[in-house]
Design a protein around this motif. Structure first.
Motif, PDB file in Angstrom:
ATOM      1  N   TRP A   1       0.840  -1.192   0.000  1.00 56.48           N
ATOM      2  CA  TRP A   1       0.000   0.000   0.000  1.00 56.48           C
ATOM      3  C   TRP A   1       0.872   1.236   0.000  1.00 56.48           C
ATOM      4  CZ3 TRP A   1      -5.404  -0.181   0.341  1.00 56.48           C
ATOM      5  CH2 TRP A   1      -5.945  -1.455   0.551  1.00 56.48           C
ATOM      6  N   GLY A   2       0.309   2.331  -0.453  1.00 57.41           N
ATOM      7  CA  GLY A   2       0.935   3.644  -0.318  1.00 57.41           C
ATOM      8  C   GLY A   2      -0.034   4.553   0.409  1.00 57.41           C
ATOM      9  N   LEU A   3       0.497   5.380   1.289  1.00 58.59           N
ATOM     10  CA  LEU A   3      -0.313   6.386   1.974  1.00 58.59           C
ATOM     11  C   LEU A   3       0.340   7.736   1.741  1.00 58.59           C
ATOM     12  CD1 LEU A   3      -2.564   7.401   3.854  1.00 58.59           C
ATOM     13  CD2 LEU A   3      -1.027   6.902   5.776  1.00 58.59           C
ATOM     14  N   GLN A   4      -0.334   8.569   0.912  1.00 58.95           N
ATOM     15  CA  GLN A   4       0.168   9.916   0.695  1.00 58.95           C
ATOM     16  C   GLN A   4      -0.432  10.832   1.753  1.00 58.95           C
ATOM     17  OE1 GLN A   4       0.868  11.404  -3.285  1.00 58.95           O
ATOM     18  NE2 GLN A   4      -0.213  13.299  -2.750  1.00 58.95           N
ATOM     19  N   VAL A   5       0.439  11.547   2.448  1.00 59.95           N
ATOM     20  CA  VAL A   5       0.036  12.526   3.453  1.00 59.95           C
ATOM     21  C   VAL A   5       0.403  13.906   2.915  1.00 59.95           C
ATOM     22  CG1 VAL A   5       0.245  10.897   5.390  1.00 59.95           C
ATOM     23  CG2 VAL A   5       2.222  12.273   4.727  1.00 59.95           C
ATOM     24  N   PRO A   6      -0.247  14.975   3.391  1.00 59.16           N
ATOM     25  CA  PRO A   6      -0.009  16.290   2.800  1.00 59.16           C
ATOM     26  C   PRO A   6       1.402  16.843   3.018  1.00 59.16           C
ATOM     27  CG  PRO A   6      -1.714  16.403   4.511  1.00 59.16           C
ATOM     28  CD  PRO A   6      -1.310  14.973   4.374  1.00 59.16           C
TER      29      PRO A   6
END
Length: 165
Positions: free
Chosen positions: A115-120
């Protein structure tokens, strides 16, 4: 009298050999790595992305990813500005010998869903001191170089293909 009261350890259920690897990153491709509280058997620092096993066979990959990110970093994967993406990839690997005792007898391989989790932005992290002792944000190539696990490094090197535009 329960066994725990007599001093015998409570039986812990065996880990399920199905886990997630979540590469947490910013839009600028800075990657969060966390350092395990116990270093690798060869004495190297054990830097990694968020990883963790399913709690039950019924738990979905998505639920596992959200739970593990929260437990290991204090980051809410469903918070505004965050995007959790299933990369549709899996690694199957031999479980490190020092951790085989956590699994049922005869289990020697694990399936890991990516998975990838893009955070601001590079967020502060709250670690579970029982599991991890440090955290840092690094540019993606440097993060890949710091990973102990080859499959984790390979996942980070795939990040430009999966990051949001």
């Amino acid at each position: 009298m329960a066994l725990e009261q007599c001093g015998a350890p409570a039986h812990r259920p065996f880990k399920i050999p199905q886990s997630v690897l979540v590469v947490i990153h910013t839009p600028a491709l800075e990657v969060l790595l966390i350092r395990r509280a116990v270093d690798a058997p060869d004495g190297q620092a054990f830097w990694q992305s968020v990883t963790g096993s399913k709690d039950s066979l019924q738990e979905s990959w998505h639920e596992t990813a959200v739970r593990e990110v929260w437990e290991e970093t204090g980051i809410r994967a469903d918070a505004p500005g965050c995007t959790l993406r299933d990369w549709g990839l899996e690694n199957v690997y031999d479980i490190y010998p020092q951790w085989l005792h956590r699994y049922a007898p005869g289990v020697g391989r694990n399936t890991e869903h990516l998975w990838g989790l893009q955070v601001p932005a590079a967020l502060p992290v709250v670690l579970s001191p029982r599991e991890h002792q440090d955290w840092a944000w690094w540019p993606w190539r440097e993060a890949a170089d710091r990973c102990y696990s080859p499959s984790n490094a390979e996942a980070i090197l795939l990040l430009p293909q999966f990051a949001l535009p």
